[in-house]
Design an enzyme around this catalytic site. Structure first.
Site, PDB file in Angstrom:
ATOM      1  N   SER A   1      -5.925  -2.574   7.431  1.00  0.00           N
ATOM      2  CA  SER A   1      -4.621  -3.025   7.937  1.00  0.00           C
ATOM      3  C   SER A   1      -4.002  -2.040   8.914  1.00  0.00           C
ATOM      4  O   SER A   1      -3.309  -2.443   9.856  1.00  0.00           O
ATOM      5  CB  SER A   1      -3.666  -3.276   6.771  1.00  0.00           C
ATOM      6  OG  SER A   1      -3.483  -2.093   6.005  1.00  0.00           O
TER       7      SER A   1
ATOM      8  N   LYS B   1      -5.700   3.332  -5.387  1.00  0.00           N
ATOM      9  CA  LYS B   1      -5.776   2.554  -4.160  1.00  0.00           C
ATOM     10  C   LYS B   1      -5.215   3.334  -2.976  1.00  0.00           C
ATOM     11  O   LYS B   1      -5.693   3.185  -1.845  1.00  0.00           O
ATOM     12  CB  LYS B   1      -5.032   1.221  -4.292  1.00  0.00           C
ATOM     13  CG  LYS B   1      -5.284   0.325  -3.069  1.00  0.00           C
ATOM     14  CD  LYS B   1      -4.564  -0.983  -3.087  1.00  0.00           C
ATOM     15  CE  LYS B   1      -4.899  -1.765  -1.813  1.00  0.00           C
ATOM     16  NZ  LYS B   1      -4.106  -2.990  -1.674  1.00  0.00           N
TER      17      LYS B   1
ATOM     18  N   ASN C   1      -6.601   3.763   0.907  1.00  0.00           N
ATOM     19  CA  ASN C   1      -5.829   3.653   2.150  1.00  0.00           C
ATOM     20  C   ASN C   1      -5.735   4.991   2.877  1.00  0.00           C
ATOM     21  O   ASN C   1      -5.740   5.037   4.107  1.00  0.00           O
ATOM     22  CB  ASN C   1      -4.429   3.139   1.854  1.00  0.00           C
ATOM     23  CG  ASN C   1      -4.429   1.772   1.207  1.00  0.00           C
ATOM     24  OD1 ASN C   1      -3.728   1.532   0.225  1.00  0.00           O
ATOM     25  ND2 ASN C   1      -5.221   0.845   1.730  1.00  0.00           N
TER      26      ASN C   1
ATOM     27  N   ASN D   1       0.839  -1.190   0.000  1.00  0.00           N
ATOM     28  CA  ASN D   1       0.000   0.000   0.000  1.00  0.00           C
ATOM     29  C   ASN D   1       0.873   1.238   0.000  1.00  0.00           C
ATOM     30  O   ASN D   1       1.920   1.275   0.660  1.00  0.00           O
ATOM     31  CB  ASN D   1      -0.890   0.031   1.248  1.00  0.00           C
ATOM     32  CG  ASN D   1      -1.941  -1.066   1.238  1.00  0.00           C
ATOM     33  OD1 ASN D   1      -2.379  -1.520   0.181  1.00  0.00           O
ATOM     34  ND2 ASN D   1      -2.352  -1.494   2.416  1.00  0.00           N
TER      35      ASN D   1
END
Length: 328
Positions: free
Chosen positions: A276, A204, A208, A122
């Site tokens: 996460s 993406k 995040n 990420n």
């Protein structure tokens, strides 16, 4: 480029690689398990000694969509790599962003002249770190929309479906990248070869840079965040900062499409999922990747003279919480 030798299984020709998964947390365990189950030669490297010990003794223990499975694979700490004489055709990286330099310095022996590195982390800017260790034409960048979570050393929960998007960083790496797609397809990882993976990485990163840090700071899951009245405005503002900086990097984000993409998670199958960063910071008191997500946007914004007050504040707040929780 390494020669991929055909492996025959029940009359079907399969191509396999010597694959090292570097970083065996939730996502690293998922990829290792699925690649191993497909018949690939998979070796694991991880820096968490308790995790290494548990996998050595019992293998990766997984709740795999409701079924309990276990798989033993050789596993080493980074410090053991050179002495073990390990070699890899492909290194799949699932380290935390802030571990890249230190860990790759320890595992240089893994990287031969024909070794490729696939980075699925990420965040933004990992290629700037990795080019110290691997030639750009042997670097593959990608993103994955699979989910995974650790429930203890050597124990993971792997639920739902996902996909992988990847692309070679330089044109010379295209043939190998497409072979990796074939390998991943055989493992059920739902890969596809991208013609513009940098756009997808930034897209993406917006996911995040909104869900991860907000859920970590507010101690909530994705669905709970989505039920708040302030969520739409927060998402729009953060995404706008990402987009303003991305333009300077040659990437034009469709901010409304990105917003709809992020907001769709509020009512999707993963609504009950804790991202996460929440898992790392709130649940396990580990340092986060904020420096390569909102922190990267803040740094690049300063470089380009673009104001990024939300990304700057979110980065500072996450670092404050890391200190308050004694994250390591």
């Amino acid at each position: 480029m390494p020669t991929i030798s055909p492996r025959y299984d029940e009359g079907k020709e399969m191509f396999t690689l010597k694959i090292t998964v570097l970083g065996v947390g939730g996502m690293g365990s998922r990829f290792a398990l699925m690649l191993h189950q497909a018949g690939n030669d998979v070796t694991l490297v991880d820096g968490w000694q308790a995790n290494v010990d548990a996998i050595r003794q019992n293998g990766i223990q997984a709740n795999f969509n409701g079924k309990q499975v276990a798989a033993k694979m050789p596993i080493y700490t980074p410090a053991e790599v050179a002495q073990a004489g390990l070699q890899a055709d492909l290194i799949v990286v699932f380290l935390k962003s802030n571990q890249l330099t230190a860990t790759f310095s320890q595992v240089r022996a893994l990287i031969g002249k024909d070794t490729y590195v696939l980075c699925l982390l990420n965040g933004i800017g990992h290629e700037d770190v990795l080019e110290e260790f691997v030639a750009k034409d042997h670097l593959i960048l990608g993103i994955t929309m699979w989910t995974a979570g650790m429930t203890g050393p050597g124990q993971v929960e792997l639920l739902g479906d996902g996909e992988v998007e990847l692309q070679n960083f330089e044109p010379a790496g295209k043939d190998f990248a497409q072979q990796v797609v074939d390998i991943f397809q055989g493992a059920g990882l739902n890969p596809h070869y991208s013609e513009n993976v940098k756009y997808s990485i930034w897209r993406k990163a917006c996911v995040n840079g909104t869900l991860n840090c907000l859920c970590a700071l507010l101690d909530c899951n994705i669905g709970e965040l989505g039920k708040t009245a302030e969520a739409p405005a927060l998402l729009h503002t953060i995404i706008a900062e990402f987009a303003a900086v991305a333009v300077k990097e040659g990437i034009k984000l469709d901010t409304e499409e990105v917003y709809q993409h992020v907001a769709a998670t509020f009512t999707a199958d993963i609504a009950d999922h804790y991202p996460s960063m929440h898992q790392d910071l709130v649940q396990h008191h580990r340092r986060t990747e904020i420096g390569f997500i909102n922190g990267a946007v803040a740094r690049k914004g300063q470089k380009y003279g673009i104001a990024t007050p939300y990304c700057t504040l979110l980065t500072q707040m996450v670092h404050v919480k890391e200190q308050l929780l004694g994250a390591k």
